[in-house]
Design an enzyme around this catalytic site. Structure first.
Site, PDB file in Angstrom:
ATOM      1  CB  SER A 127      92.420  39.222  45.065  1.00 40.85           C
ATOM      2  OG  SER A 127      91.366  39.513  45.958  1.00 40.85           O
ATOM      3  CE1 TYR A 152      94.010  44.217  45.624  1.00 43.65           C
ATOM      4  CE2 TYR A 152      91.940  43.116  46.115  1.00 43.65           C
ATOM      5  CZ  TYR A 152      93.321  43.118  46.108  1.00 43.65           C
ATOM      6  OH  TYR A 152      94.009  42.028  46.588  1.00 43.65           O
TER       7      TYR A 152
END
Length: 337
Positions: A127, A152
């Site tokens: 990501s 995350y």
């Protein structure tokens, strides 16, 4: 080619499976259909895959090592596209355990299954969030990513270093894709563009964080899938000349069969401009509440895509205006009812 796709009922996973099936690959999908967002959308994506020649599906949680092993044993994949994960920066603030289970334990299970079944190449979703508090843009793979600003992001950084250890120790070719704000039809309802569209059509207020002074490198789903499939088709080879060295080593270099690529559009757009384009497409203007920056969020993202362009021939084709037009056409037909 036999490909196992984890997260096959998810946004990117569904589109990737559809592309692979269209070119004649056998696809084994794995997904646990969790309730992080509306399961009906996941089932609708899955319905479009089921019945297609070459597709099989395993209702399985990647955090369950035995169940995942069963899927691998049945599918006998030559390559693995690992897209299953607990997504979302904000949710990681309130339920970090879900991220530890899926993104850490689950990723370890995928690595072990790939090693045991001698998979030729593992491609996995990282990501843009791994860049954390970096302020030097555009973001380059050679930059350090040791300061994530959300849990995350920390799990995605962990995935990259876990993958590298397996590439180094077991000669498992791995490629990590740092996706930058992927959007489009069949997208995730928790993402801003989706929730904004819903609110605009309903005449509801939208919350605009950091007073709208943010920008994102929006990547249309078809472009992201182009890069993903190209990466899957080209496994990295061990290369001693790529060994990082010196006082400040380049973290993107490794002698192991390991690569990391940014997958973006290289055209960041201000949040205010994005909202304006979405309102224009929907033919309505939304009332707005301007709020401070949220914990875990970042001011701007901007992908340097020169490495993926050089190695995989990636060249994004869909600009934001065209991409939003395609999304809105889908949204008004499928999601706004």
């Amino acid at each position: 080619m036999r490909v196992l796709v984890t997260g096959a009922a998810g946004f990117i996973g569904y589109h990737a499976a559809e592309r692979l099936l269209a070119r004649g690959d056998e696809v084994a999908g794995v997904d646990n259909l969790n309730a992080y967002y509306d399961v009906r959308l996941k089932r609708a994506r899955l319905t479009r895959l089921e019945g297609r020649t070459g597709f099989s599906f395993f209702l399985s949680d990647i955090a369950d090592a035995a169940a995942l092993e069963g899927a691998f044993a049945a599918a006998r994949p030559e390559r693995v596209l690992h897209l299953a994960a607990q997504a979302g920066v904000r949710y990681s603030l309130t339920n970090p355990g879900a991220y530890a289970s899926s993104n850490l334990t689950g990723f370890f299970n995928v690595l072990e299954a790939c090693r045991a079944h001698r998979v030729a190449h593992l491609v996995y979703a990282s990501s843009s969030s791994v860049y954390g508090g970096n302020t030097e843009v555009p973001f380059r793979e050679s930059q350090g990513v040791d300061h994530p600003v959300s849990f995350y992001a920390a799990t995605k950084k962990a995935n990259e270093v876990m993958a590298h250890s397996y590439s180094h120790l077991f000669d498992l070719p791995t490629t990590g894709l740092r996706y930058f704000t992927v959007y489009g039809p069949w997208g995730r309802p928790d993402m801003a563009y989706f929730s904004f569209a819903k609110a605009i059509l309903e005449g509801a207020r939208i919350d605009v964080y950091n007073n709208g002074e943010m920008s994102r490198d929006f990547t249309y789903i078809d472009d992201a899938i182009d890069a993903t499939v190209s990466a899957l088709d080209r496994e990295p080879a061990a290369d001693p000349t790529r060994r990082a060295a010196g006082a400040h080593p380049d973290p993107s270099l490794s002698a192991a069969p390991f690569r990391i690529y940014n997958i973006g559009n290289d055209r960041p757009v201000a949040l205010s401009r994005f909202i304006e384009l979405l309102e224009r497409r929907l033919g309505r203007t939304a009332p707005k509440r301007f709020l401070p920056m949220q914990p875990g969020d970042v001011i701007a993202t901007h992908a340097d895509i020169s490495a993926v362009a050089r190695d995989l021939g990636y060249a994004p084709k869909i600009g934001l205006e065209e991409g939003l037009a395609r999304f809105v056409a889908w949204f008004e037909e499928h999601a706004a009812r």
